[in-house]
Scaffold this active site. Structure first.
Site, PDB file in Angstrom:
ATOM      1  CB  THR A  36      -8.250  -5.769  40.623  1.00  0.00           C
ATOM      2  OG1 THR A  36      -7.099  -4.969  40.912  1.00  0.00           O
ATOM      3  CG2 THR A  36      -9.441  -5.229  41.411  1.00  0.00           C
TER       4      THR A  36
ATOM      5  CE  LYS B 119      -6.601  -1.740  42.409  1.00  0.00           C
ATOM      6  NZ  LYS B 119      -6.051  -2.686  41.433  1.00  0.00           N
TER       7      LYS B 119
ATOM      8  CE  LYS C  21     -10.920  -6.777  36.429  1.00  0.00           C
ATOM      9  NZ  LYS C  21      -9.776  -6.882  37.376  1.00  0.00           N
TER      10      LYS C  21
END
Length: 302
Positions: free
Chosen positions: A110, A185, A253
Site C-alpha cells: 500500500t 486501497k 502510514k
C-alpha cells in the site's frame, strides 16, 4: 503468455519464474501460496532469517534485489513504506535497472498513487510492464489466498498475470490506469478507519451493559452493521489478542497517504482524521507493532 493448469486446478502462467521481495506478515503467506501452486520462486528480504521457511520449501534465495530482478520474469513486491518501494524499484541497484525488457513488475505494497504512476512511466520506458496491486484481507486473507486485490495499470498486463493473482486472491479487479489500485486501497483504508472506532465502541458498550460481547457479535455481524473488521478483529479484541494481522504503524502510514491524497483533491475527511489521530496516540503508547485491533486498549482508557 501461455497458460496451463496448476496443481490447484487454476490456470497457471507457463515457464514463468517469479521474484518475490518482502516476506512480512502478508508477504510470507502470499509467497508460500505461489510455491504451493508450483511456481519457481526467487526471494529476497532484508533479513534472510525471515525467509528461512520459504527457502526450506523450495524458494531460491537471492542476495540482492538486482540479482532477483535479473533472474525473474514476474516480480512481486510487498514492503513497508513508499520510501521502501522507491528504493526497491528506482535506485541504482533496484528492479527497473536490472529487470529484463518484457518483465512484469507488481507492487502490492500500500503506497502512494503518484509513486505508482512514476514507476509505471519509468518501467514503460524500459519496456517493462508495471502494475500497482495493493491488497486487503489481512493475515487471514493472505494465508487462505482470498485477498482482495485492487489493480492499476494496462489491461494487457493485468490479463497476463491474472493467473498469479488468482493464487493469492479471490476478488481481483482492474480499477483503471496506473495509480488506480492505490487510490482504491485508500478508499478501503478510509472505510476501515472509521469502522474500527465503531467496532471498539460497540464492544465497550456491550461490556458496560453487562452483555456477553461474543454473543452480541453473533447477532450484529450478520446484520446491517456487518463488516470484515467486526467479524475478524472484534473476536480478537474480546480475547485480548493484539498480535498483528496488520500493524498499527502500517495503518498509520496508509491513513497518512490517504489523508494527503484527499487534501490534494480538496476533499475533507473528518472520520479519517479522527482515526489517524487516535492511532498515532496508540503508537505513542508503545503499540506501533501491535495489530490494529489494539485500538480498543486506548479507547478503554478514555
Amino acid at each position: 503468455m501461455k497458460f496451463k493448469e496448476s496443481k490447484k486446478g487454476v490456470a497457471k502462467m507457463a515457464n514463468v519464474k517469479i521474484g518475490f521481495v518482502g516476506t512480512g506478515v502478508m508477504g510470507k503467506s502470499m509467497a508460500k501460496n505461489l510455491l504451493q501452486a508450483g511456481y519457481p520462486l526467487n526471494i529476497f528480504t532484508r533479513t534472510k532469517e525471515k525467509a528461512s521457511e520459504l527457502i526450506e520449501q523450495g524458494a531460491t534465495w537471492k542476495d540482492t534485489v538486482a540479482d532477483l530482478a535479473a533472474d525473474s520474469d514476474v516480480i512481486i513486491t510487498i514492503v513497508g513504506y513508499p520510501s521502501d518501494v522507491e528504493e526497491v524499484y528506482l535506485n541504482e541497484n533496484g528492479i527497473l535497472n536490472h529487470a529484463k525488457a518484457g518483465t512484469y513488475v507488481i507492487d502490492m505494497t500500500t503506497s502512494s498513487p503518484m509513486l505508482a504512476q512514476s514507476i509505471f512511466n519509468k518501467a514503460k520506458d524500459k519496456k517493462i510492464h508495471a502494475l500497482d496491486a495493493p491488497v486487503s484481507g489481512g493475515d487471514i486473507g493472505a494465508r487462505n489466498g482470498t485477498l482482495a486485490i485492487m489493480v492499476g495499470g494496462e489491461q494487457q498486463a493485468f490479463d497476463a498475470v491474472l493467473p498469479i493473482f488468482n493464487v493469492m486472491g479471490a476478488n481481483i479487479v482492474l480499477q483503471g490506469e496506473a495509480g488506480a489500485g492505490q487510490h482504491t486501497k485508500m478508499c478501503n483504508q478510509i472505510t476501515i478507519a472509521s469502522t474500527m472506532i465503531g467496532v471498539c465502541e460497540s464492544i465497550m458498550y456491550a461490556k458496560k451493559a453487562g452483555l456477553d460481547p461474543a454473543r452480541v457479535l453473533e447477532s450484529i455481524t450478520t446484520g446491517a452493521a456487518g463488516s470484515w473488521s467486526l467479524s475478524n478483529l472484534a473476536p480478537r479484541m474480546i480475547a485480548g489478542d493484539y498480535a498483528p494481522g496488520f500493524y498499527v504503524k502500517h495503518f498509520i502510514k496508509d491513513m497518512t497517504i490517504a489523508l494527503e491524497s484527499a487534501k490534494e483533491m480538496n476533499l475533507t475527511t473528518p472520520g479519517l482524521e479522527l482515526s489517524l489521530s487516535l492511532y498515532k496516540e496508540l503508537a505513542e503508547l508503545g503499540e506501533e507493532d501491535s495489530g490494529t485491533q489494539a485500538l480498543i486498549k486506548l479507547l478503554s482508557k478514555k
